[in-house]
Design a protein around this motif. Structure first.
Motif, PDB file in Angstrom:
ATOM      1  N   VAL A  30       0.783  -1.403   0.014  1.00 55.36           N
ATOM      2  CA  VAL A  30      -0.005  -0.009  -0.104  1.00 55.36           C
ATOM      3  C   VAL A  30       0.913   1.317   0.019  1.00 55.36           C
ATOM      4  O   VAL A  30       0.468   2.347  -0.713  1.00 55.36           O
ATOM      5  CB  VAL A  30      -0.934   0.077   1.291  1.00 55.36           C
ATOM      6  CG1 VAL A  30      -1.774   1.376   1.377  1.00 55.36           C
ATOM      7  CG2 VAL A  30      -1.935  -1.156   1.191  1.00 55.36           C
ATOM      8  N   TYR A  31       1.819   1.257   0.753  1.00 57.20           N
ATOM      9  CA  TYR A  31       2.770   2.377   0.672  1.00 57.20           C
ATOM     10  C   TYR A  31       3.472   2.612  -0.740  1.00 57.20           C
ATOM     11  O   TYR A  31       3.579   3.744  -1.107  1.00 57.20           O
ATOM     12  CB  TYR A  31       4.034   2.065   1.551  1.00 57.20           C
ATOM     13  CG  TYR A  31       3.679   2.154   3.026  1.00 57.20           C
ATOM     14  CD1 TYR A  31       4.154   3.148   4.004  1.00 57.20           C
ATOM     15  CD2 TYR A  31       3.169   1.111   3.962  1.00 57.20           C
ATOM     16  CE1 TYR A  31       4.038   3.320   5.251  1.00 57.20           C
ATOM     17  CE2 TYR A  31       2.934   1.314   5.201  1.00 57.20           C
ATOM     18  CZ  TYR A  31       3.376   2.331   5.996  1.00 57.20           C
ATOM     19  OH  TYR A  31       3.060   2.461   7.344  1.00 57.20           O
ATOM     20  N   VAL A  32       3.703   1.532  -1.321  1.00 53.54           N
ATOM     21  CA  VAL A  32       4.119   1.754  -2.678  1.00 53.54           C
ATOM     22  C   VAL A  32       3.301   2.191  -3.443  1.00 53.54           C
ATOM     23  O   VAL A  32       3.656   3.448  -4.589  1.00 53.54           O
ATOM     24  CB  VAL A  32       4.613   0.161  -3.311  1.00 53.54           C
ATOM     25  CG1 VAL A  32       5.246   0.476  -4.723  1.00 53.54           C
ATOM     26  CG2 VAL A  32       6.052   0.000  -2.383  1.00 53.54           C
ATOM     27  N   ALA A  33       2.117   2.014  -3.561  1.00 55.41           N
ATOM     28  CA  ALA A  33       0.964   2.543  -4.144  1.00 55.41           C
ATOM     29  C   ALA A  33       0.659   3.916  -3.656  1.00 55.41           C
ATOM     30  O   ALA A  33       0.408   5.046  -4.670  1.00 55.41           O
ATOM     31  CB  ALA A  33      -0.460   1.727  -3.858  1.00 55.41           C
ATOM     32  N   TRP A  34       0.987   4.192  -2.586  1.00 50.46           N
ATOM     33  CA  TRP A  34       1.023   5.832  -2.202  1.00 50.46           C
ATOM     34  C   TRP A  34       2.020   6.571  -2.917  1.00 50.46           C
ATOM     35  O   TRP A  34       1.821   7.628  -3.320  1.00 50.46           O
ATOM     36  CB  TRP A  34       1.022   6.086  -0.722  1.00 50.46           C
ATOM     37  CG  TRP A  34      -0.512   5.251   0.248  1.00 50.46           C
ATOM     38  CD1 TRP A  34      -1.490   5.294  -0.537  1.00 50.46           C
ATOM     39  CD2 TRP A  34      -0.425   5.098   1.500  1.00 50.46           C
ATOM     40  NE1 TRP A  34      -2.431   4.867   0.359  1.00 50.46           N
ATOM     41  CE2 TRP A  34      -1.681   4.556   1.661  1.00 50.46           C
ATOM     42  CE3 TRP A  34       0.566   5.188   2.389  1.00 50.46           C
ATOM     43  CZ2 TRP A  34      -2.192   4.242   3.118  1.00 50.46           C
ATOM     44  CZ3 TRP A  34       0.301   4.611   3.780  1.00 50.46           C
ATOM     45  CH2 TRP A  34      -1.169   4.398   3.943  1.00 50.46           C
ATOM     46  N   GLU A  36       3.381   5.918  -5.783  1.00 49.36           N
ATOM     47  CA  GLU A  36       3.026   6.259  -7.345  1.00 49.36           C
ATOM     48  C   GLU A  36       1.954   7.326  -7.114  1.00 49.36           C
ATOM     49  O   GLU A  36       2.082   7.985  -8.151  1.00 49.36           O
ATOM     50  CB  GLU A  36       2.504   4.900  -7.779  1.00 49.36           C
ATOM     51  CG  GLU A  36       2.172   4.905  -9.159  1.00 49.36           C
ATOM     52  CD  GLU A  36       1.501   3.743  -9.776  1.00 49.36           C
ATOM     53  OE1 GLU A  36       1.237   3.661 -11.079  1.00 49.36           O
ATOM     54  OE2 GLU A  36       0.779   2.952  -8.788  1.00 49.36           O
ATOM     55  N   ARG A  37       0.818   7.244  -6.539  1.00 50.27           N
ATOM     56  CA  ARG A  37      -0.022   8.144  -6.571  1.00 50.27           C
ATOM     57  C   ARG A  37       0.608   9.694  -6.304  1.00 50.27           C
ATOM     58  O   ARG A  37      -0.011  10.510  -7.079  1.00 50.27           O
ATOM     59  CB  ARG A  37      -1.298   8.015  -5.473  1.00 50.27           C
ATOM     60  CG  ARG A  37      -2.475   8.689  -5.841  1.00 50.27           C
ATOM     61  CD  ARG A  37      -3.662   8.171  -4.929  1.00 50.27           C
ATOM     62  NE  ARG A  37      -3.473   7.487  -4.120  1.00 50.27           N
ATOM     63  CZ  ARG A  37      -4.174   7.155  -2.931  1.00 50.27           C
ATOM     64  NH1 ARG A  37      -5.154   7.874  -2.443  1.00 50.27           N
ATOM     65  NH2 ARG A  37      -3.970   6.146  -1.988  1.00 50.27           N
ATOM     66  N   ALA A  61       9.461   6.148 -16.526  1.00 53.21           N
ATOM     67  CA  ALA A  61       9.338   4.738 -15.831  1.00 53.21           C
ATOM     68  C   ALA A  61      10.173   4.459 -14.624  1.00 53.21           C
ATOM     69  O   ALA A  61      11.445   5.002 -14.694  1.00 53.21           O
ATOM     70  CB  ALA A  61       9.438   3.784 -17.010  1.00 53.21           C
ATOM     71  N   VAL A  62       9.749   3.763 -13.574  1.00 61.15           N
ATOM     72  CA  VAL A  62      10.318   3.579 -12.393  1.00 61.15           C
ATOM     73  C   VAL A  62      11.415   2.411 -12.850  1.00 61.15           C
ATOM     74  O   VAL A  62      11.336   1.378 -13.478  1.00 61.15           O
ATOM     75  CB  VAL A  62       9.568   2.946 -11.504  1.00 61.15           C
ATOM     76  CG1 VAL A  62      10.324   2.597 -10.269  1.00 61.15           C
ATOM     77  CG2 VAL A  62       8.457   3.950 -10.833  1.00 61.15           C
ATOM     78  N   VAL A  63      12.825   3.019 -12.482  1.00 58.68           N
ATOM     79  CA  VAL A  63      13.924   1.937 -12.704  1.00 58.68           C
ATOM     80  C   VAL A  63      14.347   1.275 -11.223  1.00 58.68           C
ATOM     81  O   VAL A  63      14.799   0.251 -11.336  1.00 58.68           O
ATOM     82  CB  VAL A  63      14.924   2.821 -13.100  1.00 58.68           C
ATOM     83  CG1 VAL A  63      16.440   1.865 -13.169  1.00 58.68           C
ATOM     84  CG2 VAL A  63      14.954   3.412 -14.425  1.00 58.68           C
ATOM     85  N   ALA A 112      11.779   7.371   1.171  1.00 59.48           N
ATOM     86  CA  ALA A 112      12.101   6.597  -0.113  1.00 59.48           C
ATOM     87  C   ALA A 112      12.605   7.557  -0.945  1.00 59.48           C
ATOM     88  O   ALA A 112      12.571   8.844  -0.996  1.00 59.48           O
ATOM     89  CB  ALA A 112      10.545   6.141  -0.512  1.00 59.48           C
ATOM     90  N   GLN A 113      13.192   6.739  -2.045  1.00 62.73           N
ATOM     91  CA  GLN A 113      13.815   7.495  -3.187  1.00 62.73           C
ATOM     92  C   GLN A 113      13.397   6.554  -4.540  1.00 62.73           C
ATOM     93  O   GLN A 113      13.857   5.354  -4.377  1.00 62.73           O
ATOM     94  CB  GLN A 113      15.354   7.745  -3.083  1.00 62.73           C
ATOM     95  CG  GLN A 113      15.791   8.369  -4.221  1.00 62.73           C
ATOM     96  CD  GLN A 113      17.224   9.256  -4.079  1.00 62.73           C
ATOM     97  OE1 GLN A 113      17.263   9.730  -2.934  1.00 62.73           O
ATOM     98  NE2 GLN A 113      17.797   9.468  -4.982  1.00 62.73           N
ATOM     99  N   THR A 114      13.035   7.291  -5.516  1.00 57.95           N
ATOM    100  CA  THR A 114      12.863   6.483  -6.574  1.00 57.95           C
ATOM    101  C   THR A 114      13.501   7.105  -7.906  1.00 57.95           C
ATOM    102  O   THR A 114      13.465   8.414  -8.059  1.00 57.95           O
ATOM    103  CB  THR A 114      11.299   6.523  -6.945  1.00 57.95           C
ATOM    104  OG1 THR A 114      10.610   6.135  -5.946  1.00 57.95           O
ATOM    105  CG2 THR A 114      10.769   5.859  -8.238  1.00 57.95           C
ATOM    106  N   THR A 115      14.121   6.150  -8.591  1.00 57.34           N
ATOM    107  CA  THR A 115      14.868   6.679  -9.835  1.00 57.34           C
ATOM    108  C   THR A 115      14.092   6.316 -10.999  1.00 57.34           C
ATOM    109  O   THR A 115      13.411   5.119 -11.257  1.00 57.34           O
ATOM    110  CB  THR A 115      16.292   5.859 -10.050  1.00 57.34           C
ATOM    111  OG1 THR A 115      17.133   6.172  -8.774  1.00 57.34           O
ATOM    112  CG2 THR A 115      16.983   6.491 -11.268  1.00 57.34           C
ATOM    113  N   PHE A 116      13.852   7.365 -11.837  1.00 54.59           N
ATOM    114  CA  PHE A 116      12.911   7.133 -13.252  1.00 54.59           C
ATOM    115  C   PHE A 116      13.744   7.308 -14.245  1.00 54.59           C
ATOM    116  O   PHE A 116      14.895   7.942 -14.194  1.00 54.59           O
ATOM    117  CB  PHE A 116      11.988   8.154 -13.081  1.00 54.59           C
ATOM    118  CG  PHE A 116      11.033   8.158 -12.213  1.00 54.59           C
ATOM    119  CD1 PHE A 116       9.617   7.344 -12.179  1.00 54.59           C
ATOM    120  CD2 PHE A 116      11.106   9.015 -10.788  1.00 54.59           C
ATOM    121  CE1 PHE A 116       8.798   7.461 -11.098  1.00 54.59           C
ATOM    122  CE2 PHE A 116      10.448   8.804  -9.728  1.00 54.59           C
ATOM    123  CZ  PHE A 116       8.986   8.153 -10.115  1.00 54.59           C
TER     124      PHE A 116
END
Length: 145
Positions: A30-34, A36-37, A61-63, A112-116
């Motif tokens: 659920v945290y991952v969905a949050w 993304e939203r 796109a998420v890497v 969190a950190q996301t690389t795209f």
């Protein structure tokens, strides 16, 4: 609130019963969905909604996701999820940070950190960011070229 960085884009959240897993707290998926939203809401606020992605045949796109789950969220908790664009090369890659805070006590539940990477939707292959992406995401950095 005690944000890690200045001027986050903030998405409010209310933990719902459907977010809770068998252990009695919000499930990690659920945290991952949050995340993304929140990223989509922030991009849309910068003028880069899904319709722009389709029109340009490009997407971010998420890497990679790096997530530190620091504390649990429970049914009925009111949360604030902040995000910042923290790095980009104006060509292919971009990084976004997140921080999730529980409002009642100010506890940070997640960082969190996301690389795209920029891809061409029709082929899935990496492609340079179009000028609209550079202009739109540049607003988050307080500048455009």
């Amino acid at each position: 609130m005690n944000w890690d960085l200045e001027k986050p884009f903030v998405m409010p959240l209310l933990v719902q019963a459907g977010d809770i897993d068998a252990l009695g707290h919000a499930n990690n998926a659920v945290y991952v969905a949050w995340l993304e939203r929140c990223a989509w809401q922030h991009s849309t606020s910068l003028g880069l909604g899904i319709e722009v992605f389709h029109r340009l045949d490009r997407a971010m796109a998420v890497v990679r996701h790096e997530i530190d789950y620091l504390a649990s969220a429970f049914d009925g908790d009111e949360l604030a999820l902040g995000t910042w664009l923290v790095d980009w090369d104006r060509r292919l890659r971009m990084s976004r940070r997140f921080q999730l805070i529980r409002l009642v006590d100010g506890v940070t539940l997640l960082r969190a950190q996301t690389t795209f990477a920029c891809i061409e939707l029709s082929s899935g292959k990496p492609r340079r960011m179009p000028e609209e992406f550079i202009q739109g995401y540049g607003r988050a950095f307080g500048k455009t070229p």
